[in-house]
Design an enzyme around this catalytic site. Structure first.
Site, PDB file in Angstrom:
ATOM      1  N   ASP A 129      26.333 -22.876  17.475  1.00  0.00           N
ATOM      2  CA  ASP A 129      26.851 -22.249  18.681  1.00  0.00           C
ATOM      3  C   ASP A 129      28.160 -21.533  18.358  1.00  0.00           C
ATOM      4  OD1 ASP A 129      24.767 -23.611  19.870  1.00  0.00           O
ATOM      5  OD2 ASP A 129      26.048 -25.231  20.608  1.00  0.00           O
ATOM      6  N   THR A 130      28.494 -20.541  19.152  1.00  0.00           N
ATOM      7  CA  THR A 130      29.742 -19.811  18.948  1.00  0.00           C
ATOM      8  C   THR A 130      30.946 -20.745  18.984  1.00  0.00           C
ATOM      9  OG1 THR A 130      28.756 -17.855  19.981  1.00  0.00           O
ATOM     10  CG2 THR A 130      31.149 -17.884  19.773  1.00  0.00           C
TER      11      THR A 130
END
Length: 243
Positions: A108-109
């Site tokens: 995930d970012t």
């Protein structure tokens, strides 16, 4: 391939980082080297580094010169792509884009940690395919207090909107006041799975980092840092997925 073709086996092994040529000759003489499924004892054996499969002590040796294997510690705020159409910071900021590499799986970012980059398509496919069950380990910061049975609940499994999920391993890694750092290991790779799993049992993740992927460990690699895998690590990856 006739006798005059190919490269001497001990030279291939030495250039792959297994050891000196003399040491590689000893390995061959001891029957610890396997080429295309057959033990080799002859020092003069010639092989094709680009096409032959070589194992030493059961671990595959990567001899294909065009293959590349790296790990990167992806920082928070960076998307797990080589470029982003929305203009967000991507892996290209840390990777030499002249090399055609792709990332194995995603983070995930807002999640930092270990990503594998390679151009070895077969290895990448196996590492991400659910049937091979490659484990990933994360450190997650949550807020306590933590009930004693939390690990037991996570290992038993909980039901998410897209089906049941569970942790393979769970332990408290560190604790300071209400801040609790837990280590969680699982083998599946559904989107946001660690965050969703911990949120479901009442402990939303504050920060998350992947510290291990299969046999690979992040170690002391700093955020944004990148390094090539050594021969031992490549062999361990192959072993993990039966190559």
């Amino acid at each position: 391939m006739n006798e005059k073709e190919g490269v001497r086996l001990q030279k291939v092994l030495a250039e792959a980082g297994i050891g000196s040529r003399r040491h590689c000759e000893e390995l061959i003489g001891e029957g610890r080297v396997v080429v295309n499924g057959k033990k080799v004892f002859r020092f003069g054996e010639r092989v094709d580094p680009q096409n032959d499969t070589i194992h030493v002590d059961g671990k595959r040796v990567e001899t294909r010169s065009e293959m590349r294997y790296y790990i990167i510690n992806k920082p928070r705020g960076v998307v797990s792509t080589m470029n982003d159409e929305r203009g967000r910071k991507s892996l290209a900021a840390f990777v030499d884009v002249r090399e055609r590499l792709f990332h194995v799986g995603r983070l995930d970012t807002d999640t930092e940690g270990l990503l594998l980059l390679t151009n070895d398509g077969e290895l990448a496919h196996r590492l991400t395919h659910p049937s091979y069950g490659v484990e990933k380990t994360y450190l997650a910061e949550i807020h306590g207090p933590i009930p004693r049975d939390l690990g037991k609940r996570l290992r038993a499994g909980v039901t998410l909107e897209d089906g049941p999920a569970k942790a393979d391993k769970f332990r408290i890694f560190d604790q300071a006041g209400r801040r609790v750092l837990v280590e969680i290991t699982l083998h599946e790779g559904r989107k946001h799975i660690v965050r969703r799993l911990l949120k479901e049992v009442g402990f939303p993740v504050q920060q998350l980092a992947r510290v291990q992927f299969g046999p690979l460990r992040l170690g002391q690699l700093h955020p944004g840092g990148m390094r090539a895998l050594n021969v031992r690590e490549i062999g361990e990856l192959y072993k993990a997925v039966g190559l």
